[in-house]
Scaffold this active site. Structure first.
Site, short mmCIF file in Angstrom:
data_model
loop_
_atom_site.label_atom_id
_atom_site.label_comp_id
_atom_site.label_asym_id
_atom_site.label_seq_id
_atom_site.Cartn_x
_atom_site.Cartn_y
_atom_site.Cartn_z
N SER A 1 0.83 -1.21 0.00
CA SER A 1 0.00 0.00 0.00
C SER A 1 0.86 1.26 0.00
CB SER A 1 -0.96 0.00 1.19
OG SER A 1 -0.25 -0.10 2.41
N HIS A 2 2.16 1.13 0.26
CA HIS A 2 3.07 2.28 0.17
C HIS A 2 4.10 2.10 -0.94
CE1 HIS A 2 1.40 3.20 4.14
NE2 HIS A 2 1.67 4.42 3.82
N ARG B 1 1.42 3.71 -5.36
CA ARG B 1 1.23 5.12 -5.03
C ARG B 1 1.49 6.06 -6.22
NH1 ARG B 1 0.24 6.97 0.67
NH2 ARG B 1 -0.76 5.03 1.26
N LEU C 1 6.17 6.08 6.92
CA LEU C 1 6.99 6.75 7.93
C LEU C 1 8.19 5.90 8.34
CD1 LEU C 1 4.28 8.26 10.32
CD2 LEU C 1 5.81 9.52 8.79
N ASP D 1 -5.13 0.23 2.28
CA ASP D 1 -5.63 -1.16 2.27
C ASP D 1 -7.10 -1.22 1.87
OD1 ASP D 1 -3.37 -2.80 2.93
OD2 ASP D 1 -3.40 -1.91 4.93
N LYS E 1 -9.08 4.43 22.93
CA LYS E 1 -7.64 4.65 23.08
C LYS E 1 -6.99 5.02 21.74
CE LYS E 1 -7.37 1.74 27.19
NZ LYS E 1 -6.68 0.66 27.93
N LEU F 1 7.45 -9.61 16.39
CA LEU F 1 7.89 -8.22 16.49
C LEU F 1 7.37 -7.48 15.27
CD1 LEU F 1 11.58 -8.64 17.70
CD2 LEU F 1 9.60 -7.91 19.04
N SER G 1 8.40 -5.39 13.20
CA SER G 1 9.22 -5.19 12.01
C SER G 1 9.62 -6.51 11.34
CB SER G 1 10.47 -4.41 12.40
OG SER G 1 10.78 -4.57 13.76
#
Lengths: 346, 346
Positions: free
Chosen positions: B55-56, B60, B132, B196, B239, B314, B316
């Protein structure tokens, strides 16, 4: 005992701010906390009780006294402030509660944020047991934007796991509003605060699904099983879990302090309140947008209005309403809680 | 057309890193982006594609060219760097994509974080359209801990509301690990990234419940209805919603830039990529714990190990696995996407 007398004995007790404050001071002084600790902790507990945040209110006194009895907190620790970099101030709490250490760190944090634009206050070796929003409000009063977080003990499994590893790791944020109360949030990165599960156990209530797992990693609604043998769960699945890990890191090793799992090991099964570090970041809007900062801050009022106009709630709203009500009518404590607290006061 | 030929025409296209990079550069140069913009954007898109973040990735490019056609981005904007406080650096992107502005801000941010302990990079008036984590990885390479976030456009309702107000407001975090890849997360504060939902629309798929509501605020599984008439929803209920509001504030008015709702108004219905600000915070561990910082950072390795040992992932991890696989085997693009991109290149 007649029914009437039992009803009376079980009736709630209504107390005003001064009475709550006086009880806190009495309990803490009676157990040997030094004057600045008594003042700082009592202010935080009363603020929580007045704001309707029961899990951070007078109920905590029992845990404080138990922790003191375990040797888990030093009641007269004198914090040491250290200036380590142009935008960093450190306070070694030396095993005392964080509230007094925070107070000692505030002047340096405020001054550094105003001179540098952004600054860190790292509190080390503290026992943290009060709500973070109390500290955040202190900084928004200075016109600063603030973020605070801390690890706790290894109560929570990461998303996709089943063993307790992470803390409930609260994060709080504050945004000063030019008029009126600041926008503040403060939440655990667990699905629910540990204090709320403890209150369910005290009251003999089941907890909803999603708050925790049992010793085998299966969904569990028994608060005792989750607290003593299983694990709590993060909010928001992998995203909440990632935030909890971030907090472990930035309020742990980054500032030279313990991970939640290390804090649990340090406790050696005594079930004291968690001993660890705390990270606070403060930002001065005026050092970022200069003379225009007030005008920019005012634009955010539109966001708050639009949240409320569509029927959604601002995080801090309920707390301010409770505070207003309690200032007028006093706070109603359950008889059981009141009796438990008063036993500690005498 | 025979079945065999149709299969062939619809087969995926496998491209290596250099081929992907070359296609990006070709498309961007062909549409008039200046050399430093072409270099910075291509690097970010290829990094995303290689890491499995479709999606990035190259997908794009269509949005970039459409935005350029609407006058929504300035293809040769030259960023202006301004040093406003000891721990603040600002970059005015002057309407260009953020990637080049970020590159121009990095030296000042790194230098300020190293001298002060913590520093802010505020990017203003940029079009942000890349992941990011690409920027976060640049800072962890310097041994810095980093947080980045930005508003987008008013795509999302706050928790408890039903009208689009907040951006999908991503937040990313990076922690340098003494050996190997950093710990990095990067997620939208919406239940799912907008990209997405757009991919689901392209592929004609329904979206799961919880991602969005229709024009009346009712739960909705039609990606087109959610994107064009309804609203996306935050992750983690109140939250996640609070975090999205925090990002609106600190990467908006705090740095003198737009809220998501202001960015939407500025767009005037052109559906360009969002124009707004971005906030990056970098922290130098060595300025907080001095000579012991490496030893403290190493303690966090135990946390990562214990997450993985209990079967959790994790954040990443998947990205690094994808990167390794794609470096070896190339990336497989769908024929439809490849054709769309190649149309823009010629």
């Amino acid at each position: 005992m007649s029914d009437a007398r039992r009803d009376d004995a079980e009736a709630d007790v209504v107390l005003n701010r001064d009475e709550l404050h006086s009880i806190c001071c009495q309990v803490l002084s009676r157990h040997g906390f030094s004057e600045p600790h008594v003042a700082a902790i009592s202010e935080a507990l009363v603020a929580a009780e007045m704001a309707g945040s029961r899990s951070h209110g007078l109920y905590r006194l029992m845990g404080f006294v138990a922790t003191l009895g375990n040797g888990g907190v030093i009641p007269d620790a004198e914090p040491v402030v250290e200036d380590t970099a142009p935008s960093v101030i450190k306070v070694d709490a030396r095993g005392g509660f964080s509230s007094y250490a925070f107070r000692q760190g505030v002047p340096g944090l405020v001054s550094k944020a105003r001179s540098s634009g952004i600054a860190i206050l790292a509190i080390n070796r503290c026992v943290h047991a009060t709500a973070l929003w109390v500290e955040i409000e202190r900084l928004t009063q200075e016109g600063l934007v603030a973020i605070a977080c801390n690890p706790t003990q290894s109560y929570m499994a990461p998303h996709g796991g089943k063993e307790p590893l992470l803390g409930t790791n609260p994060i709080a944020f504050g945004w000063p509003r030019p008029e009126g109360d600041p926008y503040v949030f403060d939440f655990a990165t667990s699905a629910i605060a540990r204090g709320d599960i403890e209150l369910h156990r005290r009251q003999g209530d089941e907890i909803p699904l999603g708050w925790g797992v049992d010793r085998d990693g299966a969904p569990c609604q028994d608060p005792g099983e989750v607290l003593d043998h299983g694990a709590m769960l993060p909010f928001g699945e992998h995203k909440g879990s990632a935030l909890a890990i971030m907090i472990e890191l930035i309020a742990g090793p980054l500032i030279g302090d313990m991970l939640s799992i290390e804090s649990t090991e340090y406790d050696q099964g005594k079930k004291s309140l968690p001993y660890h570090g705390e990270l606070i970041i403060a930002i001065d809007p005026a050092r970022i947008t200069g003379g225009d900062s007030r005008q920019h801050m005012l634009r955010s009022e539109r966001l708050f209005d639009m949240v409320q106009q569509q029927g959604a709630r601002l995080s801090s709203e309920r707390r301010y309403q409770a505070r207003q009500k309690h200032e007028a009518q006093g706070v109603s404590l359950s008889r059981a809680l009141y009796d438990d607290v008063m036993k500690l006061a005498s």
